[in-house]
Scaffold this active site. Structure first.
Site, PDB file in Angstrom:
ATOM      1  N   GLU A 193       0.818  -1.215   0.000  1.00 50.24           N
ATOM      2  CA  GLU A 193       0.000   0.000   0.000  1.00 50.24           C
ATOM      3  C   GLU A 193       0.855   1.271   0.000  1.00 50.24           C
ATOM      4  OE1 GLU A 193      -2.776  -0.302   3.257  1.00 50.24           O
ATOM      5  OE2 GLU A 193      -4.102  -1.631   2.138  1.00 50.24           O
ATOM      6  N   GLU A 264      -6.887  -7.798  -0.626  1.00 48.32           N
ATOM      7  CA  GLU A 264      -7.467  -7.665   0.715  1.00 48.32           C
ATOM      8  C   GLU A 264      -8.940  -7.272   0.620  1.00 48.32           C
ATOM      9  OE1 GLU A 264      -5.469  -5.207   3.563  1.00 48.32           O
ATOM     10  OE2 GLU A 264      -3.482  -5.979   3.082  1.00 48.32           O
TER      11      GLU A 264
END
Length: 838
Positions: A193, A264
């Site tokens: 991320e 995710e």
């Protein structure tokens, strides 16, 4: 809008078809038994075969090796074929150059167990992982490398990152764990991320992304690399999505020849101390996954599938010890229903669509303002799958598709693996429910507690060694949560307030995370920040005396930060200390000269171990103990095989050890807005226990009594079903045979399906109603309509059996006539499971 005009895939169909042909040719050329992983815009191709991939995050560090086989098997039975895990640098290299891959850190053993179950692995190497894990997985010693800037185009950081990544990759290669070697690892992830913070580093961030990708690809693993939430992931690295609704929020791979991967899908929300309970409905998760696969998705990963436990001091700042308990497998590894089984049924339904999804041509059509169909069809064959969507969250709709009418509940997707028959609807749960029970252990019900208070130091024991209070992170170096700060001040009678109703006030401005204050050896009070705002100001009236006054502050961390830019420049601990209300005015004690001591005396003596507990004096607990006290007792392992927990009734904040093993931080005094602790029960793995005389040691930081603490057994033996007469048949009523979807049962009808966990049998029917019952599993109530024969019928079908099916049909329950014909009927059942000898 006509079907021809509305086609979200118009621009990519040609690319998908061409790339599929090219890859198919390549696979055929290499031979039938080619090992390895390649990808295109449609899917991953593993060992020459296209796959739909249903993945779940299970972290080996958050459970114990004896739990791994059961958790992995439950994941497989839940329809998963991939396990995703991070690799945790700070547990593997806690000291620079000293590696640990033993016990619950045995990464190779964990991956091999996944392989033994016929499943694949996604290895998220990081090395920064976030994961609500202490320091985001980065070892503390990295902070002290000169001139380092984490996660940037910085030579010291890149040197250590590459050295570590190479260590992990070489270990996997040596064990032959990558897919081209015949192993289970089909994907690897570098970084995590990074888009969140990339702009903070400007050009250093852009260069770092390029370097990370090139470094990873240069490791020559033979499997694709991914970067999650990284829109500019350099080729051939695949950019992937994280979030709750990637079917709608993901703009897609940054090149059409890369597959759509969801790394995710958050099954709930991790919790921090002070949070209320976190929930995410099974229906919402199912909708999001069905939507993603209907939009060319190839891999969806549940984060987390099993959250587990942040043992010891491994949780990130303010994060609870329990992690993602609301996942399909709860903290103890028990199936959380209906989440586990509703998603299992979804995977079964999607697998019925497999040929169409992987080989069909995508298309779509608006059916109404809020409704649509997405299809995959292979012309000239029977291969066709359709996803009928109602995107209105409040109103149900009936749609017409290929000459038939289909009812769609609000915000739901119906899956038609043959473009005709509905085998699954995301909003309609036909699988079972359950409720978790905490049962007090009989053999561990009598706990006899002893106590040993920690000594409160002064400058005599911890002499002054710095002008101002030392910064807390750099003082502790992540070796403990605790550090003492000591100073003293001499006062005359004239300095003290003359009026008895006025007292001096001690004010401490802290950068976090928590503290306890003592004056002349007496506890004054506590203060703490929060996950959102670590810093805080502690203020409390104090009693001072003429002469020398000793002030001791116990500064505390509650995990290190795990996210954000420039993590190496975060700070904690007291930064300003003043005394207000003296006759001589406010006194600034900040530059007064401070002593510091890392850790508590009890920690250094290891009083939580058998040998260490003999180094201090213990006395019986007769009343509430003083702040900062060690408590110990012994207990026998609870009867049976159910998981074990400890409920910390009456306690404040501290840590728990069982037979020398730290099971984590507890914090009962930090209440959520609902007036309750964020976590009351704490997991004690069975592998930590001996048959008898287990040593339980608790460090309690506040004034408290341990007499309310309970040892509990945990089960999900209360199972339920809630089925209407209009519910669809269970998805396992269907199968694909020679490209046709066929019913594999004699009668397609709704039914209650019940199955006890862990080879137990149904011991009692606690509730049964055919009519209009209401409530939830564990708390059903009768409505105004009820068939009196329901309980007897359910008992005939279910008592004494490990599994049972009760059809929902009027002729079974209303043999003597329907007493309420105008009521749409629902069958609600609640049963209790127990070991067969019960």
């Amino acid at each position: 809008m006509t079907p021809d005009k509305w086609n979200p895939y118009r621009l990519v169909i040609l690319v998908l078809v061409v790339s599929s042909v090219l890859v198919s040719s390549t696979v055929a050329h290499r031979g039938r038994h080619t090992q390895g992983v390649v990808d295109d815009g449609r899917s991953l191709i593993i060992n020459g075969k296209r796959e739909l991939l249903f993945s779940g995050s299970i972290h080996y560090t958050r459970s114990t090796p004896d739990m791994w086989p059961d958790i992995i098997q439950k994941a497989k039975h839940g329809g998963l074929n991939v396990i995703q895990t991070y690799v945790f640098w700070n547990v593997h290299e806690p000291v620079k150059g000293q590696f640990n891959f033993e016990g619950k850190y045995d990464l190779v053993k964990f991956i091999k167990l996944v392989a033994e179950n016929g499943m694949y692995v996604t290895l998220r190497v990081g090395p920064f992982i976030q994961a609500e894990w202490n320091h985001g997985g980065l070892p503390y010693w990295l902070r002290e490398v000169p001139n380092i800037i984490f996660r940037s185009d910085n030579a010291p950081f890149k040197y250590h990152m590459k050295r570590y990544v190479k260590k992990i990759i070489n270990m996997m290669k040596e064990e032959k764990l990558f897919a081209p070697q015949g192993g289970p690892i089909i994907l690897a992830q570098i970084e995590n991320e990074y888009n969140h913070i990339q702009l903070a580093y400007r050009e250093m961030g852009t260069r770092y992304v390029q370097w990370s990708a090139n470094m990873a690809v240069g490791m020559k693993t033979g499997v694709p690399w991914v970067m999650c939430k990284q829109k500019d992931a350099p080729d051939p690295v695949i950019n992937t999505c994280n979030g709750r609704h990637c079917g709608d929020t993901f703009t897609g791979p940054n090149n059409p020849y890369k597959p759509s991967i969801w790394t995710e899908n958050w099954t709930a929300q991790y919790r921090v101390f002070g949070d209320p309970p976190s929930q995410r409905a099974a229906e919402d998760i199912a909708y999001s996954v069905a939507r993603f696969f209907s939009k060319n998705g190839t891999l969806a990963n549940y984060y987390m599938y099993h959250g587990g436990t942040n043992f010891g001091r491994t949780s990130a700042v303010f994060t609870t010890t329990r992690y993602y308990d609301e996942a399909p497998l709860d903290e103890y590894g028990l199936q959380r229903e209906p989440k586990w089984s509703h998603l299992r049924d979804l995977h079964r339904a999607l697998n019925l669509c497999k040929k169409a999804l992987l080989w069909g041509t995508p298309g779509g059509q608006k059916l109404g303002k809020h409704t649509e169909v997405r299809m995959y069809e292979k012309p000239g064959t029977n291969i066709c799958a359709a996803f009928l969507s109602n995107n209105n969250s409040k109103v149900a709709h009936t749609v017409k598709f290929r000459g038939s009418a289909y009812y769609l509940p609000p915000r739901s997707i119906s899956i038609l693996p043959d473009c005709k028959n509905v085998v699954y609807n995301t909003q309609t749960i036909v699988s079972q429910h359950n409720a978790r029970n905490y049962v007090r252990s009989k053999v561990a019900s009598t706990l006899k507690w002893k106590m040993s208070p920690e000594q409160i130091p002064s400058v005599h024991q911890v002499p002054v060694n710095n002008r101002i209070p030392h910064e807390l992170y750099s003082l502790l170096k992540d070796t403990t949560d605790y550090a003492w700060y000591t100073t003293s001040i001499d006062l005359s009678q004239r300095d003290l307030p003359m009026r008895p109703d006025i007292l001096p006030v001690l004010r401490i401005s802290s950068l976090g995370h928590a503290l306890h204050a003592f004056v002349n050896g007496e506890y004054v009070g506590s203060g703490h920040g929060s996950h959102e705002e670590k810093s805080f100001v502690f203020q409390h009236a104090i009693v001072l005396k003429p002469g020398t006054n000793h002030i001791a502050i116990l500064g505390m961390t509650v995990g290190l930060p795990d996210s954000g830019a420039y993590m190496e420049h975060r700070f904690a601990g007291p930064r300003a200390v003043t005394i207000l209300g003296l006759n001589t005015g406010t006194i600034d004690l900040t530059p007064n000269g401070w002593g510091n001591q890392v850790g508590l005396t009890g920690e250094k003596n290891h009083v939580f171990t058998e040998d260490g507990s003999k180094k201090v004096q213990w006395s019986k607990v007769k009343r509430q103990g003083p702040a900062l006290t060690w408590y110990k007792t012994r207990f026998d392992a609870p009867e049976g095989r159910d998981p074990v927990a400890i409920r910390m009734n009456g306690m404040g904040k501290g840590m728990i050890w069982v037979n020398g093993q730290n099971i984590g931080r507890y914090w009962m005094s930090y209440l959520s807005p609902l007036g309750k602790p964020s976590q009351e029960e704490y997991h004690i793995p069975r592998s930590f226990l001996k048959p008898t005389q287990n040593l339980l040691v608790v460090l309690e930081e506040e004034k408290a009594s341990p007499k309310g603490i309970e040892i509990l057994k945990v089960n999900r033996d209360t199972i339920c079903s809630y089925i209407t007469e209009f519910s669809p048949p269970h998805v396992k009523s269907w199968a694909r045979e020679e490209s046709h979807i066929r019913a594999v049962v004699d009668i397609l009808q709704p039914a209650a399906h019940l199955k006890c966990p862990n080879h137990k049998k149904i011991a009692s029917v606690d509730f049964a109603s055919y009519g209009d019952p209401a409530g939830v599993c564990g708390n059903f109530v009768l409505g105004t309509c009820n068939s009196p024969s329901t309980k007897g019928i359910v008992e005939q079908h279910c008592l004494g059996k490990p599994t049972c099916v009760v059809p929902v049909k009027k002729e079974l329950f209303d043999k003597n006539g329907d007493a309420c014909p105008n009521v749409n009927k629902t069958l609600a059942i609640q049963v209790k499971c127990a070991p067969s000898h019960h």
